[in-house]
Design an enzyme around this catalytic site. Structure first.
Site, mmCIF file in Angstrom:
data_model
loop_
_atom_site.group_PDB
_atom_site.id
_atom_site.type_symbol
_atom_site.label_atom_id
_atom_site.label_comp_id
_atom_site.label_asym_id
_atom_site.label_seq_id
_atom_site.Cartn_x
_atom_site.Cartn_y
_atom_site.Cartn_z
ATOM 1 N N THR A 172 -99.198 88.441 98.516
ATOM 2 C CA THR A 172 -98.189 88.291 97.461
ATOM 3 C C THR A 172 -96.816 88.335 98.127
ATOM 4 O OG1 THR A 172 -97.960 90.637 97.058
ATOM 5 C CG2 THR A 172 -99.623 89.497 95.788
ATOM 6 N N GLU A 317 -103.079 89.645 92.437
ATOM 7 C CA GLU A 317 -103.983 90.809 92.434
ATOM 8 C C GLU A 317 -105.053 90.718 91.348
ATOM 9 O OE1 GLU A 317 -100.737 90.751 92.634
ATOM 10 O OE2 GLU A 317 -99.884 92.442 93.729
ATOM 11 N N LYS A 426 -81.373 97.029 81.159
ATOM 12 C CA LYS A 426 -81.220 98.243 80.354
ATOM 13 C C LYS A 426 -79.793 98.329 79.859
ATOM 14 C CE LYS A 426 -85.011 100.849 82.158
ATOM 15 N NZ LYS A 426 -85.411 101.077 83.519
ATOM 16 N N TRP A 431 -83.803 98.133 75.984
ATOM 17 C CA TRP A 431 -84.173 97.068 76.912
ATOM 18 C C TRP A 431 -83.912 95.689 76.320
ATOM 19 C CZ3 TRP A 431 -89.465 98.639 79.504
ATOM 20 C CH2 TRP A 431 -89.236 99.774 80.284
HETATM 21 P P1 ADP Z 1 -95.318 86.499 93.040
HETATM 22 O O1 ADP Z 1 -95.042 87.961 92.984
HETATM 23 O O2 ADP Z 1 -95.339 85.919 94.379
HETATM 24 O O3 ADP Z 1 -94.594 85.686 92.017
HETATM 25 P P2 ADP Z 1 -97.713 86.281 91.505
HETATM 26 O O4 ADP Z 1 -98.011 84.885 91.315
HETATM 27 O O5 ADP Z 1 -98.833 87.191 91.753
HETATM 28 O O6 ADP Z 1 -96.843 86.403 92.719
HETATM 29 O O7 ADP Z 1 -96.823 86.743 90.299
HETATM 30 C C1 ADP Z 1 -97.370 87.441 89.227
HETATM 31 C C2 ADP Z 1 -96.319 87.738 88.213
HETATM 32 O O8 ADP Z 1 -95.841 86.541 87.606
HETATM 33 C C3 ADP Z 1 -96.809 88.572 87.076
HETATM 34 O O9 ADP Z 1 -96.828 89.924 87.401
HETATM 35 C C4 ADP Z 1 -95.819 88.247 85.987
HETATM 36 O O10 ADP Z 1 -94.642 89.016 86.106
HETATM 37 C C5 ADP Z 1 -95.463 86.824 86.269
HETATM 38 N N1 ADP Z 1 -96.201 85.928 85.349
HETATM 39 C C6 ADP Z 1 -97.342 85.279 85.573
HETATM 40 N N2 ADP Z 1 -97.688 84.530 84.512
HETATM 41 C C7 ADP Z 1 -96.741 84.728 83.570
HETATM 42 C C8 ADP Z 1 -96.532 84.247 82.232
HETATM 43 N N3 ADP Z 1 -97.342 83.380 81.639
HETATM 44 N N4 ADP Z 1 -95.427 84.685 81.598
HETATM 45 C C9 ADP Z 1 -94.579 85.551 82.158
HETATM 46 N N5 ADP Z 1 -94.714 86.033 83.402
HETATM 47 C C10 ADP Z 1 -95.784 85.634 84.108
#
Ligand code: ADP
Length: 533
Positions: A172, A317, A426, A431
């Site tokens: 990641t 993850e 915040k 929020w």
């Molecule tokens: P990176 O941290 O590299 O972006 P990831 O692809 O694992 O890697 O990112 C996951 C994150 O992306 C999630 O924890 C969330 O915050 C965001 N995310 C994924 N899908 C959505 C969605 N449909 N709407 C909003 N946020 C999303």
């Protein structure tokens, strides 16, 4: 019952035997369209297995790839995992020093890379002592893939190991500290494929033609490298060019019925279609995820092109798909307008998983659609730890993984991301969801991309500021955006400033890079004293 380990080689073997003639179409970096079939690709994947063995690759060794979506990438993928090696996808869009860190941390022994990555890789290799060899995923020049597999036969026994064997490694991006590796097992990816194939998830079938825009280096292309072959769907792999015109051409000429990508890709496609008066052929549904999907994208797809948008949520993850926003029977009967608020949510949980909201002390919070808290998840497709136990324990006492997302869950079970914990604004002890504000703002006809970040404020702690990248050749006044948002968001959510920028930076996975925006804005001061609150 028979003891049959869920190893992923079975998926590609199934595709080759029972959907052998189904095509895999690749547009290469050079712009050529190359065609193969599942049967032919599997035969070549076995050649790749033999070539890897001849290089001394043993079960558990890391075989890395650095490249775009294409058939050779897929062959190496199955070629490596078929013999128990671990396929490690490197993301070419990361910073070079991050890639070097990841190669070294993973102890990659061999890298198979697209030629376009040559300058990048050549500059990194002196810092990567574990890498013994690089093979280029092309058909000419030194150390090219075709010459590498050519001497080897199509016979190679795949599988024969237990299902908890490691199959894939994906890091990641890591917003703080170093990138962390997620090590998928054959079993976890196999189960993920079955979970995501359900009718109330991606619903892929042999009758689908899948344009895989989401990169293979990003969490197994949302598992589609497994789910599409599992059902024998035709695969279209677009190579490096993901601009609106390139995507559009493939959708029309290949008869694409389904696709998956992050919102920014769809925004580019829709802009291109408007400019060229284009159509979307047989496309009937798209999965959008990775970041929140703006309402304007959902409506334009539906109203102008008859395409259903299905939002999905997940992270590296979580394999990655965990929730999908499809309608319950009650919602399905409502008019489209009444369904939109639910399409904007990240959706309901796939089977095999459990989800909860907690406060910072770990106490469970109600699923009332209003209370937001830390989103935590558990199940057979969720990471138990990072590779080499980087970062230590990541599970709470009930075995849940903290996603770092702040969310609500409503009475119907629809989860909605309020923000990533680090992006939430915040203001005066309450929020503000940056995601909500930017997704409404981007619906403004002049906006190409919008981002909202919190800026320090002496009285309210933080106040939101809206950054707008306008569509090409368009100009606008700040007030136009303030008026557009007025009435659509709570008054105290109104950004204290609107800043027009040439470019909203995107990170390595195509998402808005708020970390970089915040860095660029360190000298920024609010123009007036948050009068809107
Ligand atoms: P990176 O941290 O590299 O972006 P990831 O692809 O694992 O890697 O990112 C996951 C994150 O992306 C999630 O924890 C969330 O915050 C965001 N995310 C994924 N899908 C959505 C969605 N449909 N709407 C909003 N946020 C999303």
């Amino acid at each position: 019952m028979q003891d049959c380990p869920l190893t992923l080689d079975r998926i590609f073997t199934h595709a080759a035997r029972w959907h052998g003639e189904r095509e895999i179409v690749t547009r290469t970096a050079e712009g050529l369209v190359e065609r193969t079939t599942y049967a032919a690709a599997q035969a070549r994947a076995k050649q790749a297995s033999n070539a890897l063995r001849a290089e001394g690759i043993r079960p558990g060794d890391r075989v890395a790839t650095l490249g775009w979506n294409g058939a050779r990438h897929l062959e190496v993928w199955y070629g490596a995992i078929g013999i128990g090696a671990v396929l490690h996808t490197l993301n070419p869009r990361l910073f070079p020093e991050q890639i070097a860190y990841i190669i070294n941390h993973a102890e990659d022994r061999i890298i198979l890379a697209d030629m376009q990555c040559k300058p990048l890789l050549d500059s990194l290799l002196p810092q990567c002592p574990t890498v013994e060899k690089v093979i280029w995923l092309t058909d000419a020049g030194a150390a090219n893939y075709e010459d590498w597999i050519a001497p080897h036969g199509h016979d190679c026994a795949w599988g024969g190991f237990e299902e908890n064997t490691a199959a894939g490694l994906c890091y990641t991006s890591g917003t703080t500290g170093n990138p962390k590796g997620v090590l998928y097992s054959h079993r976890s990816n196999y189960l993920h494929a079955l979970m995501t194939l359900q009718a109330d998830a991606l619903a892929l079938s042999a009758r689908d033609t899948v344009l895989l825009v989401v990169p293979m280096y990003h969490a197994n292309a949302w598992g589609v490298v497994y789910s599409a072959p599992a059902v024998g769907a035709k695969l279209v792999l677009p190579g490096p060019k993901l601009d609106g015109a390139s995507i559009h051409e493939l959708i029309e000429t290949e008869g694409v019925t389904y696709s998956a990508a992050v919102p920014t890709v769809w925004q580019m496609l829709l802009t291109h279609l408007k400019e060229t008066n284009g159509a979307l052929g047989k496309l009937n549904r798209v999965t959008i995820g990775g970041s929140a999907c703006p309402e304007s994208i959902i409506r334009t797809f539906h109203d102008d092109y008859g395409v259903d948008v299905i939002q999905g949520w997940g992270m590296t993850e979580t394999s990655p798909l965990a929730t999908v926003s499809v309608p319950t029977p009650e919602l399905a009967e409502l008019p489209f307008d009444a369904q939109v608020p639910y399409k904007l949510k990240q959706g309901r949980l796939l089977c095999n998983l459990d989800l909860k909201l907690t406060d910072d002390a770990g106490r469970r919070l109600p699923h009332d659609g209003k209370t937001f808290g830390r989103l935590k998840i558990k199940g057979a497709t969720i990471a138990a730890a990072y590779f080499k136990n980087e970062g230590g324990d990541v599970l709470d006492e009930e075995g849940f993984f903290d996603t770092g997302d702040v969310s609500t869950i409503d009475e119907r079970g629809y989860m909605q991301i309020t923000d990533r914990a680090k992006d939430v604004i915040k203001s005066g002890g309450e929020w503000i969801s940056s995601i909500d504000v930017e997704n409404i703002a981007v619906g403004h006809p002049k906006a190409q991309l919008c981002a909202v970040i919190g800026v320090v404020h002496p009285k309210w702690d933080e106040r939101p500021v809206l950054l707008v990248q306008l569509k090409p050749g368009v100009s606008a006044e700040k007030q136009e955006f303030v008026e557009y948002l007025d009435g659509k968001i709570a008054k105290w959510w109104m950004p204290d400033d609107v800043i027009f920028v040439d470019e909203i930076p995107l990170g390595a996975t195509g998402k808005i890079d708020k970390k970089l925006i915040r860095q660029r804005m360190t000298d920024y001061a609010l123009p007036f004293d948050g009068a809107s609150r």
